[in-house]
Design a protein around this motif. Sequence first.
Motif, short mmCIF file in Angstrom:
data_model
loop_
_atom_site.label_atom_id
_atom_site.label_comp_id
_atom_site.label_asym_id
_atom_site.label_seq_id
_atom_site.Cartn_x
_atom_site.Cartn_y
_atom_site.Cartn_z
N ALA A 195 46.67 31.50 35.36
CA ALA A 195 47.45 30.80 36.38
C ALA A 195 46.34 30.44 37.57
CB ALA A 195 48.56 31.88 37.03
N ILE A 196 46.75 29.48 38.18
CA ILE A 196 45.67 28.92 39.26
C ILE A 196 46.82 28.80 40.36
CG2 ILE A 196 44.26 27.21 40.26
CD1 ILE A 196 43.60 26.60 37.55
N THR A 197 46.64 29.48 41.44
CA THR A 197 47.28 29.54 42.59
C THR A 197 46.97 28.47 43.60
OG1 THR A 197 46.11 31.09 43.92
CG2 THR A 197 47.78 32.23 42.56
N GLY A 198 47.96 28.29 44.52
CA GLY A 198 47.54 27.22 45.55
C GLY A 198 46.35 27.43 46.07
N GLU A 199 45.93 28.81 46.34
CA GLU A 199 44.68 29.24 47.10
C GLU A 199 43.49 28.74 46.23
OE1 GLU A 199 47.44 31.26 47.17
OE2 GLU A 199 48.01 30.47 49.03
N GLY A 200 43.83 29.07 44.95
CA GLY A 200 42.58 28.88 44.14
C GLY A 200 42.26 29.98 43.32
N ASP A 201 43.11 31.04 43.33
CA ASP A 201 42.97 32.44 42.69
C ASP A 201 43.23 32.24 41.26
OD1 ASP A 201 42.13 33.64 44.98
OD2 ASP A 201 44.14 34.12 45.51
N VAL A 202 42.41 32.75 40.44
CA VAL A 202 42.56 32.67 39.02
C VAL A 202 43.23 33.85 38.48
CG1 VAL A 202 41.66 32.14 36.75
CG2 VAL A 202 40.70 30.95 38.71
N TRP A 203 44.16 33.98 37.64
CA TRP A 203 44.58 35.11 37.05
C TRP A 203 44.87 35.19 35.54
CZ3 TRP A 203 47.84 39.10 39.82
CH2 TRP A 203 47.44 39.09 41.12
N VAL A 204 44.55 36.01 34.93
CA VAL A 204 44.75 36.00 33.34
C VAL A 204 45.24 37.51 32.99
CG1 VAL A 204 43.65 36.01 31.24
CG2 VAL A 204 42.91 34.49 32.85
N ASP A 205 46.39 37.62 32.25
CA ASP A 205 46.80 39.05 31.84
C ASP A 205 47.32 39.68 33.00
OD1 ASP A 205 47.13 38.59 29.24
OD2 ASP A 205 45.53 39.52 28.58
N LYS A 206 47.85 39.35 34.19
CA LYS A 206 48.33 40.08 35.19
C LYS A 206 47.25 40.31 36.09
CE LYS A 206 52.54 40.97 32.90
NZ LYS A 206 53.49 41.85 32.31
N GLN A 207 46.05 40.08 35.87
CA GLN A 207 44.86 40.55 36.79
C GLN A 207 44.13 39.26 37.29
OE1 GLN A 207 44.04 43.73 37.05
NE2 GLN A 207 45.92 44.35 35.78
N PRO A 208 43.87 39.35 38.58
CA PRO A 208 42.98 38.53 39.21
C PRO A 208 41.39 38.49 38.67
CG PRO A 208 43.36 40.08 40.72
CD PRO A 208 44.00 40.47 39.60
N LEU A 209 41.08 37.05 38.44
CA LEU A 209 39.64 37.03 37.87
C LEU A 209 38.74 36.25 38.75
CD1 LEU A 209 40.04 36.68 33.98
CD2 LEU A 209 39.09 38.82 35.30
N ALA A 210 37.49 36.71 38.55
CA ALA A 210 36.53 35.86 39.48
C ALA A 210 36.29 34.43 38.27
CB ALA A 210 35.28 36.39 39.66
N LEU A 211 35.84 33.51 38.96
CA LEU A 211 35.71 32.28 37.78
C LEU A 211 34.58 32.69 36.93
CD1 LEU A 211 36.81 29.51 37.36
CD2 LEU A 211 35.14 28.63 38.77
N SER A 212 33.44 33.28 37.45
CA SER A 212 32.33 33.68 36.42
C SER A 212 32.78 34.50 35.27
CB SER A 212 31.22 34.38 37.03
OG SER A 212 31.76 35.51 37.74
N ALA A 213 33.94 35.53 35.48
CA ALA A 213 34.25 36.51 34.36
C ALA A 213 35.49 35.53 33.47
CB ALA A 213 34.78 37.52 34.96
N LEU A 214 35.93 34.48 33.77
CA LEU A 214 36.83 33.87 33.18
C LEU A 214 36.58 33.72 31.40
CD1 LEU A 214 39.63 32.60 33.10
CD2 LEU A 214 38.85 30.43 33.75
N GLY A 215 35.33 33.24 31.23
CA GLY A 215 34.89 32.52 29.86
C GLY A 215 34.89 33.60 28.88
N PRO A 216 34.10 34.94 29.21
CA PRO A 216 34.32 35.99 28.25
C PRO A 216 35.50 36.75 28.23
CG PRO A 216 32.25 36.30 29.93
CD PRO A 216 33.31 35.09 30.58
#
Length: 135
Positions: A65-86
């Motif tokens: 999920a990408i919020t309107g503010e640009g936050d990225v969420w995966v599995d009910k946890q906010p993630l930094a963009l750098s941690a998204l790939g792994p």
Amino acid sequence: MRRSSLLNQEQDDTEVNLTPMLDVVFILLIFFIVTTSFVRESGIEVDPPQASTAEVQSQASILIAITGEGDVWVDKQPLALSALGPVVARLQAERPQSSVVIQADKSSRSGRLVEVMDKLRQAGVDKIALAAQQP
């Protein structure tokens, strides 16, 4: 003596046998467990854009999920963009037949969406879909 045996026989006749009731309860429990559908969620509510050609995807098991503010969420946890790939690479290794669905809020920047897609491609994800609502 005869009277005590008569009382024991009456007590035996008045006992309630709970075995059939327990069997029915366990069968109902198994039925409800088997028929329950599990809905996967990304962890945050987003308002996806509308598209008249939107299709339902059955194999979507990794939601981003990408919020309107640009936050990225995966599995009910906010993630930094750098941690998204792994993180997504690990999730896809656990579920090899799954695809990734990006649920971007309609007020989010398209640049953030491109950054997320780029990180996913770098992680080796090739099945990417974008979520939309039918009008």
